[in-house]
Motif scaffolding. Sequence first.
Motif, PDB file in Angstrom:
ATOM      1  N   ALA A  69       0.828  -1.203   0.000  1.00  0.00           N
ATOM      2  CA  ALA A  69       0.000   0.000   0.000  1.00  0.00           C
ATOM      3  C   ALA A  69       0.865   1.255   0.000  1.00  0.00           C
ATOM      4  CB  ALA A  69      -0.934  -0.002   1.212  1.00  0.00           C
ATOM      5  N   ARG A  70       1.993   1.205   0.685  1.00  0.00           N
ATOM      6  CA  ARG A  70       2.902   2.344   0.697  1.00  0.00           C
ATOM      7  C   ARG A  70       3.400   2.653  -0.723  1.00  0.00           C
ATOM      8  NH1 ARG A  70       6.656   1.108   4.866  1.00  0.00           N
ATOM      9  NH2 ARG A  70       5.293   2.301   6.233  1.00  0.00           N
ATOM     10  N   GLN A  71       3.616   1.603  -1.510  1.00  0.00           N
ATOM     11  CA  GLN A  71       4.125   1.773  -2.861  1.00  0.00           C
ATOM     12  C   GLN A  71       3.031   2.059  -3.883  1.00  0.00           C
ATOM     13  OE1 GLN A  71       6.361  -1.801  -3.703  1.00  0.00           O
ATOM     14  NE2 GLN A  71       7.504  -1.663  -1.780  1.00  0.00           N
ATOM     15  N   ARG A  72       1.853   1.442  -3.669  1.00  0.00           N
ATOM     16  CA  ARG A  72       0.821   1.476  -4.720  1.00  0.00           C
ATOM     17  C   ARG A  72      -0.445   2.228  -4.340  1.00  0.00           C
ATOM     18  NH1 ARG A  72       1.950  -2.756  -8.296  1.00  0.00           N
ATOM     19  NH2 ARG A  72       0.340  -1.821  -9.611  1.00  0.00           N
ATOM     20  N   GLY A  73      -0.631   2.562  -3.067  1.00  0.00           N
ATOM     21  CA  GLY A  73      -1.788   3.346  -2.652  1.00  0.00           C
ATOM     22  C   GLY A  73      -2.925   2.574  -2.022  1.00  0.00           C
ATOM     23  N   ALA A  74      -3.099   1.302  -2.423  1.00  0.00           N
ATOM     24  CA  ALA A  74      -4.186   0.491  -1.863  1.00  0.00           C
ATOM     25  C   ALA A  74      -3.828  -0.980  -2.040  1.00  0.00           C
ATOM     26  CB  ALA A  74      -5.514   0.797  -2.537  1.00  0.00           C
ATOM     27  N   ALA A  75      -3.985  -1.770  -0.970  1.00  0.00           N
ATOM     28  CA  ALA A  75      -3.622  -3.185  -1.041  1.00  0.00           C
ATOM     29  C   ALA A  75      -4.469  -3.996  -0.075  1.00  0.00           C
ATOM     30  CB  ALA A  75      -2.134  -3.380  -0.725  1.00  0.00           C
ATOM     31  N   ALA A  76      -4.667  -5.269  -0.410  1.00  0.00           N
ATOM     32  CA  ALA A  76      -5.425  -6.183   0.453  1.00  0.00           C
ATOM     33  C   ALA A  76      -4.934  -7.598   0.224  1.00  0.00           C
ATOM     34  CB  ALA A  76      -6.921  -6.092   0.146  1.00  0.00           C
ATOM     35  N   PRO A  77      -4.844  -8.409   1.282  1.00  0.00           N
ATOM     36  CA  PRO A  77      -4.451  -9.812   1.121  1.00  0.00           C
ATOM     37  C   PRO A  77      -5.603 -10.624   0.538  1.00  0.00           C
ATOM     38  CG  PRO A  77      -4.950  -9.368   3.416  1.00  0.00           C
ATOM     39  CD  PRO A  77      -5.062  -8.057   2.692  1.00  0.00           C
ATOM     40  N   ALA A  78      -5.251 -11.632  -0.232  1.00  0.00           N
ATOM     41  CA  ALA A  78      -6.291 -12.449  -0.867  1.00  0.00           C
ATOM     42  C   ALA A  78      -5.754 -13.829  -1.177  1.00  0.00           C
ATOM     43  CB  ALA A  78      -6.794 -11.783  -2.144  1.00  0.00           C
ATOM     44  N   LEU A  79      -6.679 -14.789  -1.345  1.00  0.00           N
ATOM     45  CA  LEU A  79      -6.339 -16.146  -1.738  1.00  0.00           C
ATOM     46  C   LEU A  79      -7.160 -16.540  -2.965  1.00  0.00           C
ATOM     47  CD1 LEU A  79      -6.296 -18.005   1.707  1.00  0.00           C
ATOM     48  CD2 LEU A  79      -4.305 -17.419   0.304  1.00  0.00           C
ATOM     49  N   PRO A  80      -6.588 -17.317  -3.880  1.00  0.00           N
ATOM     50  CA  PRO A  80      -7.375 -17.795  -5.021  1.00  0.00           C
ATOM     51  C   PRO A  80      -8.572 -18.613  -4.553  1.00  0.00           C
ATOM     52  CG  PRO A  80      -5.028 -18.222  -5.347  1.00  0.00           C
ATOM     53  CD  PRO A  80      -5.195 -17.795  -3.920  1.00  0.00           C
ATOM     54  N   VAL A  81      -9.692 -18.456  -5.225  1.00  0.00           N
ATOM     55  CA  VAL A  81     -10.891 -19.232  -4.906  1.00  0.00           C
ATOM     56  C   VAL A  81     -10.688 -20.676  -5.349  1.00  0.00           C
ATOM     57  CG1 VAL A  81     -13.327 -19.526  -5.498  1.00  0.00           C
ATOM     58  CG2 VAL A  81     -12.441 -17.256  -4.986  1.00  0.00           C
ATOM     59  N   LYS A  82     -11.034 -21.633  -4.487  1.00  0.00           N
ATOM     60  CA  LYS A  82     -10.837 -23.047  -4.794  1.00  0.00           C
ATOM     61  C   LYS A  82     -12.043 -23.660  -5.500  1.00  0.00           C
ATOM     62  CE  LYS A  82      -7.765 -23.848  -0.836  1.00  0.00           C
ATOM     63  NZ  LYS A  82      -7.590 -24.603   0.438  1.00  0.00           N
ATOM     64  N   ASP A  83     -13.236 -23.215  -5.127  1.00  0.00           N
ATOM     65  CA  ASP A  83     -14.448 -23.794  -5.702  1.00  0.00           C
ATOM     66  C   ASP A  83     -14.815 -23.113  -7.019  1.00  0.00           C
ATOM     67  OD1 ASP A  83     -14.808 -25.497  -3.502  1.00  0.00           O
ATOM     68  OD2 ASP A  83     -15.847 -23.920  -2.390  1.00  0.00           O
ATOM     69  N   THR A  84     -15.563 -23.819  -7.845  1.00  0.00           N
ATOM     70  CA  THR A  84     -16.160 -23.207  -9.023  1.00  0.00           C
ATOM     71  C   THR A  84     -17.328 -22.339  -8.570  1.00  0.00           C
ATOM     72  OG1 THR A  84     -15.522 -25.024 -10.466  1.00  0.00           O
ATOM     73  CG2 THR A  84     -17.353 -23.645 -11.194  1.00  0.00           C
ATOM     74  N   ILE A  85     -17.361 -21.103  -9.038  1.00  0.00           N
ATOM     75  CA  ILE A  85     -18.386 -20.154  -8.618  1.00  0.00           C
ATOM     76  C   ILE A  85     -19.453 -20.028  -9.696  1.00  0.00           C
ATOM     77  CG2 ILE A  85     -18.843 -17.776  -7.886  1.00  0.00           C
ATOM     78  CD1 ILE A  85     -17.101 -19.391  -5.944  1.00  0.00           C
ATOM     79  N   LYS A  86     -20.706 -20.026  -9.286  1.00  0.00           N
ATOM     80  CA  LYS A  86     -21.824 -19.841 -10.200  1.00  0.00           C
ATOM     81  C   LYS A  86     -22.548 -18.533  -9.877  1.00  0.00           C
ATOM     82  CE  LYS A  86     -21.461 -24.001 -12.084  1.00  0.00           C
ATOM     83  NZ  LYS A  86     -21.112 -24.216 -13.508  1.00  0.00           N
ATOM     84  N   VAL A  87     -22.881 -17.785 -10.897  1.00  0.00           N
ATOM     85  CA  VAL A  87     -23.748 -16.617 -10.746  1.00  0.00           C
ATOM     86  C   VAL A  87     -25.154 -17.077 -11.089  1.00  0.00           C
ATOM     87  CG1 VAL A  87     -24.261 -14.282 -11.524  1.00  0.00           C
ATOM     88  CG2 VAL A  87     -21.876 -15.043 -11.376  1.00  0.00           C
TER      89      VAL A  87
END
Length: 243
Positions: free
Chosen positions: A137-155
């Motif tokens: 965030a210091r370098q880019r302005g905005a940051a958040a930790p995240a993990l790839p989704v494991k399940d197939t997602i349906k809309v």
Amino acid sequence: MDLLRRLFHREEAAASFCSAVIVAGGRASRMEGIDKILCPMGGEPLLLYTLMPFQTSSLVDEIVLVTREDLMVPIGTLCSQRGITKVRRVVKGGESRTESVLAGLRETDPQASLIAIHDGARPFLPLEVLEQTIETARQRGAAAPALPVKDTIKVAQEGVVQQTPDRARLFGVQTPQVFEASLIKGALTKAWEEGAALTDDCSAVERIGFPVCLTQGSEENIKITTPRDLTWGEAILAERMGR
């Protein structure tokens, strides 16, 4: 993009002042009557585990805790008794998460150039996840930790699948979410004034066109939402103590 960065006075100094706003004021409606913030885990209140990475990190300068009015005194006492010296203020939250975060933002030190916003019910945040997110965030302005989704997602709509997004492009976002101070203050105020429904704080800056960078999240960085999560949390705690 250059205009946005000038608008929000981006600072890239190595020694940025970082305030942490920890939101611990929910009603815990899915916890079957358990007040999760002070719920004991391994002999200590859950909130104490949440606070420790921020207390420990040299990149965090102060903590503002946002909670319910009835928890302000017990939480203040807990911090005093356990030596959580970075907690400068315990403030009352609002009716919504956005209002609660804004209440915390108003109490941060005016010299803060970065603000980390974290869920009070995420007690197992690894220190390295916190610090990597702050540095990004210091370098880019905005940051958040995240993990790839494991399940197939349906809309779906009314129980019928409308779309299957590409799983390779989907991530589960965690907290802390870290921003330039003027960016998140302006974006959240705008969202609140316009009545925007936000599911997280990143959404506020995304809706004004500012990009959020994702950092590496952690499987341990769970949010305690249901009583079953407490069992999972105890397992994480037992594993950590056995290391």
